[in-house]
Design a protein around this motif. Structure first.
Motif, PDB file in Angstrom:
ATOM      1  N   GLU A 259      47.611  44.107  46.993  1.00 33.92           N
ATOM      2  CA  GLU A 259      46.435  43.648  46.073  1.00 33.92           C
ATOM      3  C   GLU A 259      45.662  42.860  46.633  1.00 33.92           C
ATOM      4  O   GLU A 259      45.783  41.514  47.298  1.00 33.92           O
ATOM      5  CB  GLU A 259      47.566  43.644  44.705  1.00 33.92           C
ATOM      6  CG  GLU A 259      46.658  44.054  43.452  1.00 33.92           C
ATOM      7  CD  GLU A 259      47.500  44.193  42.468  1.00 33.92           C
ATOM      8  OE1 GLU A 259      47.016  43.545  41.617  1.00 33.92           O
ATOM      9  OE2 GLU A 259      48.247  45.101  41.875  1.00 33.92           O
ATOM     10  N   LEU A 260      44.591  43.318  45.785  1.00 33.41           N
ATOM     11  CA  LEU A 260      43.478  41.515  46.107  1.00 33.41           C
ATOM     12  C   LEU A 260      42.801  41.875  44.139  1.00 33.41           C
ATOM     13  O   LEU A 260      42.588  42.959  43.763  1.00 33.41           O
ATOM     14  CB  LEU A 260      42.118  42.151  46.773  1.00 33.41           C
ATOM     15  CG  LEU A 260      42.353  41.944  48.317  1.00 33.41           C
ATOM     16  CD1 LEU A 260      40.994  42.404  48.803  1.00 33.41           C
ATOM     17  CD2 LEU A 260      42.938  40.754  48.837  1.00 33.41           C
TER      18      LEU A 260
ATOM     19  N   GLU B 202      40.554  42.703  34.810  1.00 37.61           N
ATOM     20  CA  GLU B 202      39.668  43.492  34.927  1.00 37.61           C
ATOM     21  C   GLU B 202      39.143  43.571  36.643  1.00 37.61           C
ATOM     22  O   GLU B 202      38.680  44.948  36.466  1.00 37.61           O
ATOM     23  CB  GLU B 202      38.405  43.301  34.395  1.00 37.61           C
ATOM     24  CG  GLU B 202      38.901  43.223  32.478  1.00 37.61           C
ATOM     25  CD  GLU B 202      38.835  41.816  32.745  1.00 37.61           C
ATOM     26  OE1 GLU B 202      38.771  41.000  33.643  1.00 37.61           O
ATOM     27  OE2 GLU B 202      39.744  41.618  31.812  1.00 37.61           O
ATOM     28  N   ASN B 203      39.944  42.977  37.578  1.00 42.03           N
ATOM     29  CA  ASN B 203      39.199  43.321  38.688  1.00 42.03           C
ATOM     30  C   ASN B 203      40.255  43.297  39.874  1.00 42.03           C
ATOM     31  O   ASN B 203      40.201  42.184  40.260  1.00 42.03           O
ATOM     32  CB  ASN B 203      38.187  42.352  39.371  1.00 42.03           C
ATOM     33  CG  ASN B 203      36.624  41.894  38.183  1.00 42.03           C
ATOM     34  OD1 ASN B 203      35.883  43.264  38.620  1.00 42.03           O
ATOM     35  ND2 ASN B 203      36.376  41.730  37.232  1.00 42.03           N
ATOM     36  N   SER B 204      40.513  44.377  40.175  1.00 40.55           N
ATOM     37  CA  SER B 204      41.277  44.592  41.248  1.00 40.55           C
ATOM     38  C   SER B 204      41.832  45.645  41.661  1.00 40.55           C
ATOM     39  O   SER B 204      41.203  46.798  40.879  1.00 40.55           O
ATOM     40  CB  SER B 204      43.274  44.230  40.450  1.00 40.55           C
ATOM     41  OG  SER B 204      43.864  45.265  39.985  1.00 40.55           O
TER      42      SER B 204
END
Length: 121
Positions: free
Chosen positions: A63-64, A69-71
């Protein structure tokens, strides 16, 4: 005529991809999440950790993210490239970015420009 170049701490890094500090990227290696010191399409730096693989070993990144809200879930591989003992940090180089990771890191690069332009206001 011989060519001379500086070695050691005075020689600049010769990176293909410039590393960014903003936005702060969170990377999941195994079950552990790490905040990065810097990152790029080429790699990243994090705090050293117990059970860290040795230089040359490949880890899986799942995961990054750079905010709630931004993954994105990813399937990437990165190689441990160096241990920075004085700073207690580990540097990694991406050796396989899937399409989702590449797109996400490019989007984060654009977010960086927004953050920098808002900081001057």
């Amino acid at each position: 005529m011989a060519n001379f170049f500086t070695v050691g701490k005075y020689r600049p890094h010769n990176r293909r991809d410039h590393r960014h500090e903003l936005p702060c990227m969170t990377i999941q290696i195994g079950a552990i999440r790490f905040d990065t010191y810097d990152w790029s399409l080429g790699g990243f730096r994090i705090d050293d950790y117990r059970g860290r693989p040795p230089v040359g070993e490949v880890v899986r990144i799942s995961e990054l993210s750079y905010s709630l809200e931004n993954s994105v879930s990813v399937d990437c591989r990165a190689t441990v490239t160096r241990i920075i003992l004085g700073k207690n940090q580990v540097a990694f180089a991406f050796n396989k970015l899937d399409e989702a990771a590449f797109d996400f890191l490019e989007k984060a690069s654009m977010q960086r420009l927004t953050l920098l332009s808002n900081a001057g206001k």
